[in-house]
Design a protein around this motif. Structure first.
Motif, mmCIF file in Angstrom:
data_model
loop_
_atom_site.group_PDB
_atom_site.id
_atom_site.type_symbol
_atom_site.label_atom_id
_atom_site.label_comp_id
_atom_site.label_asym_id
_atom_site.label_seq_id
_atom_site.Cartn_x
_atom_site.Cartn_y
_atom_site.Cartn_z
ATOM 1 N N HIS A 42 -1.894 3.545 -1.530
ATOM 2 C CA HIS A 42 -2.238 4.263 -0.304
ATOM 3 C C HIS A 42 -2.031 3.357 0.903
ATOM 4 O O HIS A 42 -2.134 2.125 0.775
ATOM 5 C CB HIS A 42 -3.703 4.715 -0.338
ATOM 6 N N PHE A 44 -4.000 2.777 3.207
ATOM 7 C CA PHE A 44 -5.269 2.360 3.807
ATOM 8 C C PHE A 44 -6.091 1.497 2.855
ATOM 9 O O PHE A 44 -7.312 1.482 2.903
ATOM 10 C CB PHE A 44 -6.084 3.569 4.276
ATOM 11 N N ALA A 69 -7.400 -4.059 4.519
ATOM 12 C CA ALA A 69 -6.879 -2.760 4.967
ATOM 13 C C ALA A 69 -7.932 -1.670 4.786
ATOM 14 O O ALA A 69 -8.058 -0.770 5.633
ATOM 15 C CB ALA A 69 -5.615 -2.407 4.187
ATOM 16 N N ALA A 70 -8.709 -1.740 3.712
ATOM 17 C CA ALA A 70 -9.770 -0.758 3.485
ATOM 18 C C ALA A 70 -10.871 -0.900 4.532
ATOM 19 O O ALA A 70 -11.394 0.107 5.036
ATOM 20 C CB ALA A 70 -10.340 -0.924 2.086
ATOM 21 N N ASP A 72 -10.493 -2.089 7.569
ATOM 22 C CA ASP A 72 -9.929 -1.601 8.836
ATOM 23 C C ASP A 72 -9.877 -0.074 8.864
ATOM 24 O O ASP A 72 -10.156 0.551 9.900
ATOM 25 C CB ASP A 72 -8.522 -2.169 9.043
ATOM 26 N N ALA A 73 -9.535 0.528 7.731
ATOM 27 C CA ALA A 73 -9.458 1.983 7.663
ATOM 28 C C ALA A 73 -10.833 2.613 7.860
ATOM 29 O O ALA A 73 -10.980 3.622 8.563
ATOM 30 C CB ALA A 73 -8.865 2.422 6.328
ATOM 31 N N THR A 74 -11.836 2.023 7.254
ATOM 32 C CA THR A 74 -13.203 2.529 7.423
ATOM 33 C C THR A 74 -13.627 2.446 8.884
ATOM 34 O O THR A 74 -14.198 3.393 9.435
ATOM 35 C CB THR A 74 -14.178 1.742 6.538
ATOM 36 N N ALA A 76 -11.781 2.579 11.381
ATOM 37 C CA ALA A 76 -11.000 3.533 12.165
ATOM 38 C C ALA A 76 -11.395 4.986 11.881
ATOM 39 O O ALA A 76 -10.810 5.907 12.455
ATOM 40 C CB ALA A 76 -9.514 3.342 11.877
ATOM 41 N N ASN A 78 -11.605 6.492 8.646
ATOM 42 C CA ASN A 78 -11.022 7.079 7.443
ATOM 43 C C ASN A 78 -12.148 7.463 6.476
ATOM 44 O O ASN A 78 -12.774 6.600 5.867
ATOM 45 C CB ASN A 78 -10.067 6.071 6.795
ATOM 46 N N VAL A 81 -11.846 6.424 2.516
ATOM 47 C CA VAL A 81 -12.178 5.031 2.199
ATOM 48 C C VAL A 81 -13.660 4.765 2.443
ATOM 49 O O VAL A 81 -14.313 4.049 1.672
ATOM 50 C CB VAL A 81 -11.304 4.067 3.021
ATOM 51 N N LEU A 124 -8.070 13.912 7.306
ATOM 52 C CA LEU A 124 -7.211 12.745 7.089
ATOM 53 C C LEU A 124 -5.840 13.221 6.637
ATOM 54 O O LEU A 124 -5.726 13.970 5.663
ATOM 55 C CB LEU A 124 -7.821 11.832 6.021
ATOM 56 N N PHE A 126 -1.989 11.738 5.445
ATOM 57 C CA PHE A 126 -1.290 10.517 5.054
ATOM 58 C C PHE A 126 -0.160 10.852 4.093
ATOM 59 O O PHE A 126 -0.094 11.941 3.523
ATOM 60 C CB PHE A 126 -2.245 9.509 4.408
#
Length: 295
Positions: A42, A44, A69-70, A72-74, A76, A78, A81, A124, A126
């Motif tokens: 993925h 994210f 990355a996880a 950062d995704a949280t 943002a 997401n 995640v 979401l 993607f």
């Protein structure tokens, strides 16, 4: 492929099973007689190794492949995640966190979830690469809408709209040695099953009252049981107290005898509960797996 209507009760699409290691999950699922797809990445931070079934449903063992990355995704927003992290913080890295329903309009589902006060956050969208066992690749694109009960970190549901479905041959990925051809039932445990039925009702787009805690989806049953009923039915402990936790998956198989022989040959401990084979959760297998012969 299973239809994914906006109106009417949504079908089961797939199940999300967090794991600490895809390698452990892959080995465990292979020992259980499943063919496991190549790793999917993925964008994210999470990754999976799916088990595809002939009825169009699948299992999604999910691990953290890129921790930063996880994170950062949280941050943002997401939800996928963030809910995965919430589950792991509550239950650990092995389990069964989400039931996914098929839809052809995730925006409509999101609006319903918001109106019901059950939205878990923003939609979401993607895309990710998909590769079959022959090495043929395509791009899969999705849009997700999330539903959950506040203060219930152990489970969530989401509607999945397939914007682009990979045009790849999955026949080899669906030829499981244990004879599994589909998912008959998904079973959740709740200390408050009646209260949690509203969440399930809204998520699956079925306003009717569940009969004995069972929602009849177009392609499977989704049941919510109290701990005592769960243990009485499957002969295994329901686990610690929870508002809602997905706990078991019932698979259709061609032959109980063949499935039992395979499990024995692979040293997989299993029990018999009536006409079912019950395999308790283990590392890489975050739910109880129930095998049931369907003629």
């Amino acid at each position: 492929m299973t239809d994914r209507p906006t109106t009417g009760t949504h079908p089961l699409d797939h199940l999300v099973l967090p794991t600490g290691s895809l390698e452990v999950a892959r080995a465990r699922l292979a020992a259980l007689g499943f063919v496991v797809a190549p790793t999917g990445i993925h964008p994210f931070g999470t990754e999976n190794c799916c088990v595809f079934l002939a009825d169009g449903t699948y299992l999604e063992p999910l691990a953290i492949g890129n921790e930063q990355a996880a994170i950062d995704a949280t941050a943002a927003g997401n939800v996928f995640v963030a809910r995965d992290r919430l589950y792991r913080d509550s239950r650990g890295d092995e389990g069964f966190s989400a039931v996914v329903l098929g839809t052809d309009n995730a925006d409509t589902d999101h609006a319903r979830f918001v109106d019901a006060g059950l939205s878990a956050g923003d939609t979401l969208s993607f895309s990710r690469a998909f590769t079959d066992t022959s090495g043929k690749s395509d791009t899969a694109s999705f849009k997700l809408a999330f539903a959950a009960t506040r203060g219930a970190p152990d489970a969530f549901l989401f509607a999945c709209q397939r914007i682009n479905a990979p045009k790849v041959d999955r026949a080899a990925l669906q030829a499981h040695a244990n004879g599994a051809s589909g998912i008959l039932e998904v079973v959740a445990v709740s200390d408050q099953p009646t209260e949690q039925s509203r969440l399930v009702s809204v998520a699956v787009n079925d306003p009717a009252d569940a009969k004995d805690g069972a929602f009849l989806l177009p392609n499977a049953t989704l049941s919510v049981l109290d701990p005592k009923s769960f243990t009485a039915r499957f002969g295994i402990p329901a686990g610690s107290s929870t508002k809602l936790r997905f706990a078991a998956i019932v698979f259709a198989v061609r032959s109980i005898d063949a499935a039992s022989s395979l499990l024995a040959a692979n040293a997989i401990q299993h029990d018999i509960a009536g006409a079912d084979i019950v395999v308790r959760p283990a590392s890489g297998q975050g739910a109880a797996f129930i095998f049931r012969e369907i003629q």
